[in-house]
Design an enzyme around this catalytic site. Structure first.
Site, PDB file in Angstrom:
ATOM      1  N   GLY A   1     110.873 101.699  66.882  1.00  0.00           N
ATOM      2  CA  GLY A   1     110.267 102.860  66.925  1.00  0.00           C
ATOM      3  C   GLY A   1     109.429 103.054  68.225  1.00  0.00           C
ATOM      4  O   GLY A   1     108.981 102.207  68.773  1.00  0.00           O
ATOM      5  N   ALA A   2     109.417 104.341  68.710  1.00  0.00           N
ATOM      6  CA  ALA A   2     108.769 104.486  69.865  1.00  0.00           C
ATOM      7  C   ALA A   2     107.962 105.880  69.997  1.00  0.00           C
ATOM      8  O   ALA A   2     107.766 106.687  70.799  1.00  0.00           O
ATOM      9  CB  ALA A   2     109.589 104.602  71.270  1.00  0.00           C
ATOM     10  N   GLY A   3     107.481 106.200  68.705  1.00  0.00           N
ATOM     11  CA  GLY A   3     106.694 107.467  68.607  1.00  0.00           C
ATOM     12  C   GLY A   3     105.456 107.141  68.855  1.00  0.00           C
ATOM     13  O   GLY A   3     105.002 106.164  69.217  1.00  0.00           O
ATOM     14  N   GLY A   4     104.665 108.365  68.100  1.00  0.00           N
ATOM     15  CA  GLY A   4     103.154 108.085  68.614  1.00  0.00           C
ATOM     16  C   GLY A   4     102.406 106.785  67.929  1.00  0.00           C
ATOM     17  O   GLY A   4     101.557 106.001  68.577  1.00  0.00           O
TER      18      GLY A   4
ATOM     19  N   LYS B   1      97.420 115.071  67.276  1.00  0.00           N
ATOM     20  CA  LYS B   1      96.677 113.978  67.857  1.00  0.00           C
ATOM     21  C   LYS B   1      96.826 114.198  69.222  1.00  0.00           C
ATOM     22  O   LYS B   1      95.709 113.674  70.090  1.00  0.00           O
ATOM     23  CB  LYS B   1      97.356 112.683  67.385  1.00  0.00           C
ATOM     24  CG  LYS B   1      97.255 112.184  66.027  1.00  0.00           C
ATOM     25  CD  LYS B   1      97.570 111.119  65.752  1.00  0.00           C
ATOM     26  CE  LYS B   1      97.664 110.621  64.549  1.00  0.00           C
ATOM     27  NZ  LYS B   1      98.048 109.252  63.899  1.00  0.00           N
TER      28      LYS B   1
ATOM     29  N   ASP C   1      94.575 104.072  65.681  1.00  0.00           N
ATOM     30  CA  ASP C   1      95.961 103.591  65.024  1.00  0.00           C
ATOM     31  C   ASP C   1      96.298 102.020  65.557  1.00  0.00           C
ATOM     32  O   ASP C   1      96.628 101.328  64.634  1.00  0.00           O
ATOM     33  CB  ASP C   1      96.854 104.494  65.534  1.00  0.00           C
ATOM     34  CG  ASP C   1      96.994 105.869  64.674  1.00  0.00           C
ATOM     35  OD1 ASP C   1      96.336 105.843  63.715  1.00  0.00           O
ATOM     36  OD2 ASP C   1      97.395 106.793  64.934  1.00  0.00           O
TER      37      ASP C   1
ATOM     38  N   GLY D   1     101.985  98.984  54.846  1.00  0.00           N
ATOM     39  CA  GLY D   1     101.285 100.460  55.565  1.00  0.00           C
ATOM     40  C   GLY D   1      99.973 100.715  55.043  1.00  0.00           C
ATOM     41  O   GLY D   1      99.285 101.360  56.029  1.00  0.00           O
TER      42      GLY D   1
ATOM     43  N   ASN E   1     114.087 101.526  70.223  1.00  0.00           N
ATOM     44  CA  ASN E   1     114.173 103.057  69.843  1.00  0.00           C
ATOM     45  C   ASN E   1     115.592 103.722  69.911  1.00  0.00           C
ATOM     46  O   ASN E   1     116.286 103.170  70.977  1.00  0.00           O
ATOM     47  CB  ASN E   1     113.081 103.869  70.495  1.00  0.00           C
ATOM     48  CG  ASN E   1     112.741 105.068  69.734  1.00  0.00           C
ATOM     49  OD1 ASN E   1     112.335 105.161  68.583  1.00  0.00           O
ATOM     50  ND2 ASN E   1     112.675 106.266  70.380  1.00  0.00           N
TER      51      ASN E   1
HETATM   52  P1  NAD Z   1     106.729 109.896  65.208  1.00  0.00           P
HETATM   53  O1  NAD Z   1     107.425 111.121  64.772  1.00  0.00           O
HETATM   54  O2  NAD Z   1     105.910 109.822  66.643  1.00  0.00           O
HETATM   55  O3  NAD Z   1     107.810 108.855  65.377  1.00  0.00           O
HETATM   56  C1  NAD Z   1     108.835 108.598  64.555  1.00  0.00           C
HETATM   57  C2  NAD Z   1     109.728 107.197  64.880  1.00  0.00           C
HETATM   58  O4  NAD Z   1     110.723 106.931  64.075  1.00  0.00           O
HETATM   59  C3  NAD Z   1     110.595 107.533  66.361  1.00  0.00           C
HETATM   60  O5  NAD Z   1     110.410 106.303  67.016  1.00  0.00           O
HETATM   61  C4  NAD Z   1     111.995 108.063  65.671  1.00  0.00           C
HETATM   62  O6  NAD Z   1     112.735 107.660  66.872  1.00  0.00           O
HETATM   63  C5  NAD Z   1     111.826 106.992  64.810  1.00  0.00           C
HETATM   64  N1  NAD Z   1     112.893 107.298  63.646  1.00  0.00           N
HETATM   65  C6  NAD Z   1     112.850 108.245  62.753  1.00  0.00           C
HETATM   66  N2  NAD Z   1     114.141 108.176  61.787  1.00  0.00           N
HETATM   67  C7  NAD Z   1     114.903 107.207  62.368  1.00  0.00           C
HETATM   68  C8  NAD Z   1     115.978 106.647  62.057  1.00  0.00           C
HETATM   69  N3  NAD Z   1     116.804 107.272  61.172  1.00  0.00           N
HETATM   70  N4  NAD Z   1     116.660 105.883  62.815  1.00  0.00           N
HETATM   71  C9  NAD Z   1     115.656 105.194  63.677  1.00  0.00           C
HETATM   72  N5  NAD Z   1     114.617 105.615  64.014  1.00  0.00           N
HETATM   73  C10 NAD Z   1     114.111 106.711  63.436  1.00  0.00           C
HETATM   74  O7  NAD Z   1     105.894 109.564  64.085  1.00  0.00           O
HETATM   75  P2  NAD Z   1     104.789 108.232  63.971  1.00  0.00           P
HETATM   76  O8  NAD Z   1     103.342 109.189  63.984  1.00  0.00           O
HETATM   77  O9  NAD Z   1     104.810 107.433  65.213  1.00  0.00           O
HETATM   78  O10 NAD Z   1     104.847 107.755  62.711  1.00  0.00           O
HETATM   79  C11 NAD Z   1     105.866 107.036  62.328  1.00  0.00           C
HETATM   80  C12 NAD Z   1     105.880 106.485  60.721  1.00  0.00           C
HETATM   81  O11 NAD Z   1     104.645 105.645  60.609  1.00  0.00           O
HETATM   82  C13 NAD Z   1     105.527 107.629  59.836  1.00  0.00           C
HETATM   83  O12 NAD Z   1     106.360 107.444  58.641  1.00  0.00           O
HETATM   84  C14 NAD Z   1     104.054 107.688  59.506  1.00  0.00           C
HETATM   85  O13 NAD Z   1     103.867 108.060  57.996  1.00  0.00           O
HETATM   86  C15 NAD Z   1     103.685 106.205  59.578  1.00  0.00           C
HETATM   87  N6  NAD Z   1     102.615 106.105  59.961  1.00  0.00           N
HETATM   88  C16 NAD Z   1     101.681 105.130  59.218  1.00  0.00           C
HETATM   89  C17 NAD Z   1     100.390 104.952  59.480  1.00  0.00           C
HETATM   90  C18 NAD Z   1      99.471 104.321  58.759  1.00  0.00           C
HETATM   91  O14 NAD Z   1      98.246 104.072  58.668  1.00  0.00           O
HETATM   92  N7  NAD Z   1     100.077 103.192  57.840  1.00  0.00           N
HETATM   93  C19 NAD Z   1      99.801 105.805  60.536  1.00  0.00           C
HETATM   94  C20 NAD Z   1     100.628 106.465  61.527  1.00  0.00           C
HETATM   95  C21 NAD Z   1     101.954 106.713  61.084  1.00  0.00           C
END
Ligand code: NAD
Length: 290
Positions: A133-136, A73, A109, A250, A156
């Site tokens: 969370g603070a991922g993508g 992405k 998203d 989700g 996060n």
């Molecule tokens: P990413 O890798 O960019 O971010 C992951 C986040 O999860 C980070 O903030 C990380 O610190 C946190 N995390 C992971 N394990 C953890 C733990 N044990 N304790 C605390 N925090 C934890 O991933 P992303 O792209 O941001 O995706 C996150 C989730 O959302 C994934 O499960 C993904 O499948 C889901 N997602 C769903 C959709 C949808 O359309 N429903 C779209 C995008 C992502």
């Protein structure tokens, strides 16, 4: 029944690595078929070192649109000729339109979460939202929510990332804070939050018995969204239901981000119910708990 594929059929695809479990072809092909569009949607596994070749190749083949998923992405943005404001802000795109060789990038998203909340009857004006969370995905969600909510708190486990997002959102003029994700901090922030969104991967299969939120902290007047869609009913969603809270799973985000991409590509209104049924039937075929 879908139209026979011919020399006139327009092609769309999702690219990512891994890609074999993607639900996007099921959702988009069902919508194309329902609207009688001579379009087909497929999926390609593209490794990081082949991303540029894949994007240039898609362009050369006249592939009309792409969805882009993990891990591309961010890196795909360097091949775009034009980027919408969300892509510029987030540095990540999940939707590309090929307009006669010019690639336009979008990020749906955040819109996906916003529409999932609104279409499930949740109003955001004047509300405080807690994002875990603070991922993508969390960053895209925060960007979309900022225009609507009064207050946003991002927690996060790496607090620096949460604070970075919070400071990037300052220009919106809302109350926004980034902090450490600890059980104590979740409990404190939940006391005056209206909406909780789990945007971490916690609870995702195979770790389906995990949740960051203790069931005792969930109250009937809280709205709870989990963006994890495998399983559809995560532990957080189950606990929130038991507490009497309104829940959004989700799958709704997946659906509405896909619908937004569909509308960008086709300029047609996305048939939401058809797309939702396609997702549900694909997930139940795959043995997921629907
Ligand atoms: P990413 O890798 O960019 O971010 C992951 C986040 O999860 C980070 O903030 C990380 O610190 C946190 N995390 C992971 N394990 C953890 C733990 N044990 N304790 C605390 N925090 C934890 O991933 P992303 O792209 O941001 O995706 C996150 C989730 O959302 C994934 O499960 C993904 O499948 C889901 N997602 C769903 C959709 C949808 O359309 N429903 C779209 C995008 C992502």
């Amino acid at each position: 029944m879908r139209m026979a594929i011919s020399g006139r059929t327009e092609v769309f695809a999702v690219i990512g690595d891994p890609i074999e479990h993607t639900l996007s072809p099921a959702m988009h092909n069902a919508a194309f078929e329902y609207l009688g569009l001579d379009f087909v949607f497929t999926a390609f596994r593209v490794t990081s070192d082949e991303l540029e070749n894949a994007v240039r190749g898609a362009c050369a083949l006249g592939i009309r649109g792409l969805n882009v998923t993990m891990p591309h992405k961010s890196s795909v943005t360097e091949f775009l000729d034009w980027a919408d404001p969300s892509v510029k802000f987030l540095g990540a795109a999940n939707t590309i339109v090929n307009e006669r060789g010019r690639l336009r990038g979008f990020n749906t998203d955040g819109i996906g979460v916003l529409k999932a909340l609104k279409n499930n009857g949740i109003t955001l004006t004047g509300k405080k939202v807690l994002v875990l969370g603070a991922g993508g995905a969390a960053k895209a969600i925060a960007f979309s929510l900022m225009k609507e909510v009064d207050e946003l708190c991002i927690l996060n486990r790496d607090a620096t990332k949460a604070r970075e997002i919070a400071s990037a959102m300052k220009p919106f003029g809302k109350i926004i804070e980034g902090n450490n994700l600890t059980p104590q901090q979740i409990q404190v922030e939940l006391q005056d939050s209206d909406v909780l969104i789990n945007a971490t991967s916690v609870g995702m299969a195979p770790c389906t018995s995990e949740s960051l939120v203790h069931p005792a902290w969930l109250k009937p007047d809280l709205r709870v969204m989990d963006i994890v869609y495998n399983p559809i009913e995560t532990k957080l969603i189950r606990d929130a239901k038991t507490a009497g809270a309104k829940v959004i799973n989700g799958l709704e985000m997946l659906l509405y981000q896909g619908a937004a991409s569909f509308e960008i590509w086709t300029q047609c209104k996305a048939p939401i119910d058809v797309m939702r049924s396609a997702l549900l039937s694909r997930l139940s075929c795959a043995g997921a708990t629907v």
